[in-house]
Design a protein around this motif. Structure first.
Motif, PDB file in Angstrom:
ATOM      1  N   PRO B 420     -10.562   2.121  -3.559  1.00 50.85           N
ATOM      2  CA  PRO B 420      -9.861   0.884  -2.817  1.00 50.85           C
ATOM      3  C   PRO B 420      -8.882   1.688  -1.950  1.00 50.85           C
ATOM      4  CG  PRO B 420     -10.022   0.680  -5.247  1.00 50.85           C
ATOM      5  CD  PRO B 420     -10.526   1.988  -5.067  1.00 50.85           C
ATOM      6  N   LEU B 421      -8.567   2.695  -2.075  1.00 48.17           N
ATOM      7  CA  LEU B 421      -7.412   3.329  -1.092  1.00 48.17           C
ATOM      8  C   LEU B 421      -8.134   3.734  -0.054  1.00 48.17           C
ATOM      9  CD1 LEU B 421      -5.125   5.534  -3.638  1.00 48.17           C
ATOM     10  CD2 LEU B 421      -4.985   2.985  -2.861  1.00 48.17           C
ATOM     11  N   THR B 431      -1.304  10.664   0.339  1.00 54.14           N
ATOM     12  CA  THR B 431       0.010   9.987   0.422  1.00 54.14           C
ATOM     13  C   THR B 431       0.142   9.940  -1.254  1.00 54.14           C
ATOM     14  OG1 THR B 431       0.070   8.837   2.189  1.00 54.14           O
ATOM     15  CG2 THR B 431       1.740   8.386   0.665  1.00 54.14           C
ATOM     16  N   LEU B 432      -0.702   9.528  -2.020  1.00 50.15           N
ATOM     17  CA  LEU B 432      -0.449   9.251  -3.493  1.00 50.15           C
ATOM     18  C   LEU B 432      -0.476  10.682  -4.229  1.00 50.15           C
ATOM     19  CD1 LEU B 432      -0.772   7.826  -6.094  1.00 50.15           C
ATOM     20  CD2 LEU B 432      -3.034   7.851  -5.886  1.00 50.15           C
ATOM     21  N   SER B 433      -1.232  11.789  -3.586  1.00 48.30           N
ATOM     22  CA  SER B 433      -1.294  12.865  -3.961  1.00 48.30           C
ATOM     23  C   SER B 433      -0.091  13.610  -3.794  1.00 48.30           C
ATOM     24  CB  SER B 433      -2.432  13.739  -3.444  1.00 48.30           C
ATOM     25  OG  SER B 433      -2.393  15.140  -4.071  1.00 48.30           O
ATOM     26  N   ALA B 434       0.664  13.591  -2.512  1.00 44.56           N
ATOM     27  CA  ALA B 434       1.629  14.282  -2.498  1.00 44.56           C
ATOM     28  C   ALA B 434       2.920  13.429  -3.167  1.00 44.56           C
ATOM     29  CB  ALA B 434       2.056  14.147  -0.624  1.00 44.56           C
ATOM     30  N   TYR B 435       2.806  12.331  -3.242  1.00 38.33           N
ATOM     31  CA  TYR B 435       3.981  11.759  -3.992  1.00 38.33           C
ATOM     32  C   TYR B 435       4.146  11.958  -5.532  1.00 38.33           C
ATOM     33  CZ  TYR B 435       6.320   7.519  -6.182  1.00 38.33           C
ATOM     34  OH  TYR B 435       7.153   6.805  -6.884  1.00 38.33           O
ATOM     35  N   LEU B 436       2.783  12.346  -6.016  1.00 38.00           N
ATOM     36  CA  LEU B 436       2.758  12.640  -7.506  1.00 38.00           C
ATOM     37  C   LEU B 436       3.289  14.148  -7.607  1.00 38.00           C
ATOM     38  CD1 LEU B 436      -0.572  10.933  -8.617  1.00 38.00           C
ATOM     39  CD2 LEU B 436       1.909  10.133  -9.255  1.00 38.00           C
ATOM     40  N   ARG B 462       1.921  -0.391  -1.642  1.00 42.53           N
ATOM     41  CA  ARG B 462       0.494  -0.831  -1.147  1.00 42.53           C
ATOM     42  C   ARG B 462      -0.680  -0.427  -2.328  1.00 42.53           C
ATOM     43  NH1 ARG B 462      -2.315  -3.728   1.770  1.00 42.53           N
ATOM     44  NH2 ARG B 462      -4.001  -3.081   2.799  1.00 42.53           N
ATOM     45  N   ILE B 463      -0.159   1.174  -2.538  1.00 45.07           N
ATOM     46  CA  ILE B 463      -1.316   1.714  -3.476  1.00 45.07           C
ATOM     47  C   ILE B 463      -1.177   1.103  -4.746  1.00 45.07           C
ATOM     48  CG2 ILE B 463      -1.617   4.031  -4.833  1.00 45.07           C
ATOM     49  CD1 ILE B 463      -0.386   5.407  -2.341  1.00 45.07           C
ATOM     50  N   GLY B 468      -3.876  -1.839  -8.666  1.00 45.95           N
ATOM     51  CA  GLY B 468      -3.319  -2.646  -9.894  1.00 45.95           C
ATOM     52  C   GLY B 468      -2.606  -1.578 -11.046  1.00 45.95           C
ATOM     53  N   VAL B 469      -1.872  -0.508 -10.359  1.00 48.25           N
ATOM     54  CA  VAL B 469      -1.568   0.410 -11.302  1.00 48.25           C
ATOM     55  C   VAL B 469       0.080   0.151 -11.483  1.00 48.25           C
ATOM     56  CG1 VAL B 469      -3.506   1.821 -11.162  1.00 48.25           C
ATOM     57  CG2 VAL B 469      -1.632   2.193  -9.964  1.00 48.25           C
TER      58      VAL B 469
END
Lengths: 356, 492
Positions: B420-421, B431-436, B462-463, B468-469
């Motif tokens: 979905p991303l 962005t998700l990877s860097a954030y984690l 938005r992620i 839905g997490v």
């Protein structure tokens, strides 16, 4: 056909060539013939077709040692005696004569005899070349047979060998000659002219004359190709004789055989070695060990300087010669008659060269 | 053999005279043949002995000389004959030796034949002696070399397929790419070599003939062929044993690796028979090689190279093995073992990749460390930077874990999870990877990505919405962290 004094040289050369190294010396016979024709006379030689079929033709010739013929001269009556003997034995008169052998002196002498006896002369013979034995005559080959035959020797003896196989007649003749003068006049029973075509070699006197004329026309020491054209044959080698070896051949029935010999020369053209095997005639030619020519073809050796044929008796080392080959008379290439004159008939274990 | 050599025989020298054709005396002589037949056709290399009396004047002598020349025959011997000059001239002209003798020609023929047969007799004797000496018993290369060396009185060696001596010693070089019997002139002698063939030359048997022995170079090859046959038998028998052995050990290893309970009495007995130990601590290793390498044939070589007290079993794409310690090895000991294995791996030069597992105790630990070694070896295959060697130590373990995210089952699942991303604008996966990676620090994520932190915050929201997490929950964070890493890695 008429023969005049002007033809004698050519005829002599022709019969000497056909002698294949044998047949005897032609000089004496040529002298006699030339004398006969000296006053412008001509001899008539008839072809077999010109004779009446019933005309009786007696084959005559000299048999035995032809060398002895010039040593022990004829008395003059030998031929008349021989012809008379065979006439008496058969009860038939001779109308004409023919030669037993075109090669050598028998190619000339019967012409003289025919004139002396007042008989016709037929353009044919029993050999078509030089042959050493009576049982090789065309009449023997075709089965007509040699007997009866009459022999008259210069000492006066006359013998008729009335019957017997050709080999027996041959043997009897040799035995008689050994016990007499070495040569004899020889006459066979008359043959009706109509039967000559089947048992003789035709046209040989005219053929010898033609051959002699052509050869004389190219002169002495002719170029190789000119000589080949004149001979309608081939030059097997041209060179100096290096070796002549003579030895006694194998005898038969306790009597000595004919003399055998080998002549070797080196061809000037390429150094190739030409070896001739001879008996009374030249029989086989080997070039560098490979058979290249053989009887029944006529092998002759010519003195390179004069063009005169050199007989087996006379050849010696050092002479410059041309060894030539002339095609056999068609009679002898007939497979029925070939065995009589092929090399094995002379005890030479070799197939005829150049004959199918 | 030449006619000149035959003429040197005592009886020939005494009784035979050369008449002509001396230029042909060095024609090769293959056979001496008697003939009674005047029309005899000589064979090439034949000296024709005319055994019947023949007159020197006979033209057949000329014809025979001629046929000799035409056939490439060697010469003619005549009994007690003086041929004509004509025949001698012809023999000279054709360079065919023409001989004559007063002695019985057949006696001379027998002597010449014996001389001609001498190499054959020598060859036959040597061949029989080789057969007898090597016998039916299987002999290792060392024994074969000893036997052949004694028979040939010359240096002999068995070389491997790379030309290195396995037994014996020769100085000449064998042309290894020509799988045929060879003969090479070497300084002052002849080197003969015969391949020992299985599918291709597995070994070479080479002999160096020097001095007078070099003259036997034509005689020796059949004996070498026999000896090479003995080597081949030895190889085949050896191979059969190896194969049988390898199969039973591979089966035993398989049983051990499948073990999930205490091993039964039967299995323990088989393990003991194999000389293996189940107790203690095990460090697994695996060497993988390209398919072309004959693993069974090379096991001994590998064991020699490892030079440690290890069990090595043909397994999978290469060899699996382990080293057993009585007690738990120290980290230092394990590192030292790994270093030695790495050094051994370098000397093998098989185009191999090697993995080494961590120490684990007891039978089930054996399966575990072997599994780690297999994984590490698989990983090492794609790691030229480590010399295709990987040891699963603490660092290696992490790499191994990460490597698993590249597997065929994980990667599609990871893609599905973050799909979905990827369907909307904005670099949401990265962005998700860097954030984690940044342990949920918006500021650090913004720095890493080079964007404003409000942008990061908006993207994270938005992620969470798209997927839905809830990124504050550890399980979902872990799953998404791995998934995003896997997708990024595979896209790189």
């Amino acid at each position: 056909m008429r023969i005049t004094a002007g033809d004698v040289a050519a005829l002599e050369r022709g019969v000497a060539l056909l002698g294949s190294g044998g047949g005897g010396d032609t000089v004496t016979a040529a002298v006699l013939l030339r004398q006969l024709l000296s006053d412008g006379r001509a001899l008539v030689v008839s072809s077999t077709a010109e004779l009446a079929p019933s005309a009786r033709v007696v084959p005559i010739g000299v048999v035995g040692a032809t060398a002895a013929f010039t040593e022990k001269l004829p008395g003059g009556g030998e031929f008349a005696a021989a012809v008379a003997a065979v006439e008496r034995w058969t009860g038939e008169r001779a109308d004409a004569l023919m030669s037993i052998e075109i090669g050598g002196l028998n190619g000339l002498l019967p012409l003289v005899v025919a004139d002396q006896l007042g008989l016709g002369y037929v353009d044919a013979d029993l050999s078509g070349r030089g042959l050493p034995r009576l049982d090789q005559f065309s009449v023997a080959a075709t089965g007509r047979g040699v007997a009866p035959a009459a022999l008259a020797e210069p000492g006066g003896q006359v013998v008729v060998l009335a019957a017997g196989s050709d080999a027996v007649i041959e043997r009897g003749t040799r035995a008689f000659l050994a016990g007499s003068g070495g040569w004899a006049a020889f006459a066979l029973a008359p043959i009706p002219a109509g039967e000559l075509a089947g048992c003789t070699v035709p046209g040989t006197t005219s053929g010898a004359l033609e051959l002699g004329r052509r050869v004389l026309a190219v002169g002495e020491s002719p170029p190789r190709d000119a000589l080949e054209t004149a001979l309608a044959g081939s030059v097997l080698a041209r060179g100096r004789v290096l070796e002549v070896a003579r030895h006694l051949g194998p005898g038969q029935h306790g009597s000595p055989g004919f003399g055998r010999g080998s002549v070797t020369l080196a061809d000037h053209r390429d150094g190739g070695l030409l070896r001739l095997e001879m008996e009374n005639e030249y029989l086989l030619a080997l070039r560098d060990g490979t058979p290249v020519a053989s009887t029944p073809d006529v092998l002759s050796v010519l003195d390179h300087r004069t063009g005169v044929p050199v007989s087996c008796d006379a050849i010696r080392t050092g002479v410059e010669v041309d060894v030539v080959r002339l095609a056999a008379a068609p009679f002898w290439t007939d497979p029925r008659w070939l065995p009589v004159v092929r090399p094995r008939a002379y005890g030479i274990d070799c197939d005829p060269v150049g004959i199918g | 053999m030449s006619l000149r050599r035959v003429l040197a025989l005592p009886s020939w020298a005494e009784h035979v005279r050369l008449l002509a054709g001396a230029a042909g005396l060095d024609r090769p002589l293959a056979t001496v043949q008697a003939t009674l037949d005047a029309s005899h056709r000589p064979a090439p290399g034949e000296l024709t002995v005319v055994a019947r009396p023949v007159a020197g004047t006979d033209w057949q002598i000329d014809a025979l000389v001629r046929r000799c020349a035409d056939a490439g025959a060697t010469g003619v011997l005549l009994p007690g004959t003086e041929p004509l000059t004509a025949s001698r001239l012809l023999a000279d002209r054709l360079a065919v030796p023409l001989l004559t003798t007063g002695a019985p020609p057949l006696d001379l023929l027998v002597e010449a034949r014996l001389l001609l047969a001498a190499p054959e007799i020598d060859r036959a004797n040597l061949l029989l002696a080789t057969h007898r000496a090597l016998g039916d018993r299987l002999r290792p290369p060392e024994e074969v070399v000893a036997v052949v060396r004694r028979l040939l009185r010359s240096p002999v060696a068995v070389l491997d397929d790379r030309g290195a001596p396995l037994a014996g010693e020769v100085t000449g070089r064998v042309r290894l790419d020509e799988a045929v019997p060879q003969r090479t002139e070497v300084d002052g002698g002849v080197l003969l070599a015969h391949p020992v063939l299985l599918q291709r030359p597995a070994m070479w048997l080479a002999a160096e003939l020097r001095g007078t022995e070099a003259a036997r170079a034509d005689v020796v090859p059949p004996a070498l062929a026999v000896a090479a046959g003995a080597l081949q038998r030895w190889l085949l028998a050896n191979r059969l044993e190896l194969e049988r052995d390898a199969r039973s050990r591979t089966a035993l290893l398989g049983d051990l690796l499948r073990l999930d309970t205490e091993p039964g009495a039967d299995l323990r007995r088989r393990v003991a028979d194999a000389g293996w130990r189940l107790g203690g601590w095990h460090v697994g290793l695996h060497i993988g090689v390209p398919a072309a390498v004959d693993t069974v044939a090379r096991t001994q070589e590998v064991m020699r190279a490892l030079d440690v007290d290890a069990v090595v079993v043909e397994h999978g794409d290469g060899w699996t093995g382990w080293v057993t310690f009585d007690h738990e090895p120290t980290a230092e000991r394990v590192r030292s073992l790994a270093t030695r294995l790495q050094a051994a791996h370098r000397t093998l030069r098989l185009g191999a990749h090697m993995g080494v597992g961590r120490p684990h105790p007891r039978p089930e630990g054996l399966a575990a460390t072997v599994a780690e070694a297999l994984d590490a070896a698989r990983l090492a295959a794609t790691r030229p930077e480590t010399g295709h060697f990987l040891h699963v130590d603490q660092l290696g373990m992490a790499q191994l874990l990460l490597e698993w995210t590249r597997t065929d089952t994980f990667e599609p699942a990871a893609r599905a999870l973050v799909a979905p991303l990827r369907s909307v604008p904005g670099d949401l996966v990265r962005t998700l990877s860097a954030y984690l990676d940044a342990e949920s620090s918006i500021a650090e994520t913004a720095t890493v990505l080079g964007v404003h932190r409000n942008t990061v915050a908006a993207r994270i929201a938005r992620i969470e919405q798209l997927l839905g997490v809830d990124l504050s929950r550890p399980d979902e964070r872990l799953a998404l962290h791995l998934a995003s890493r896997a997708v990024i890695l595979s896209d790189e």
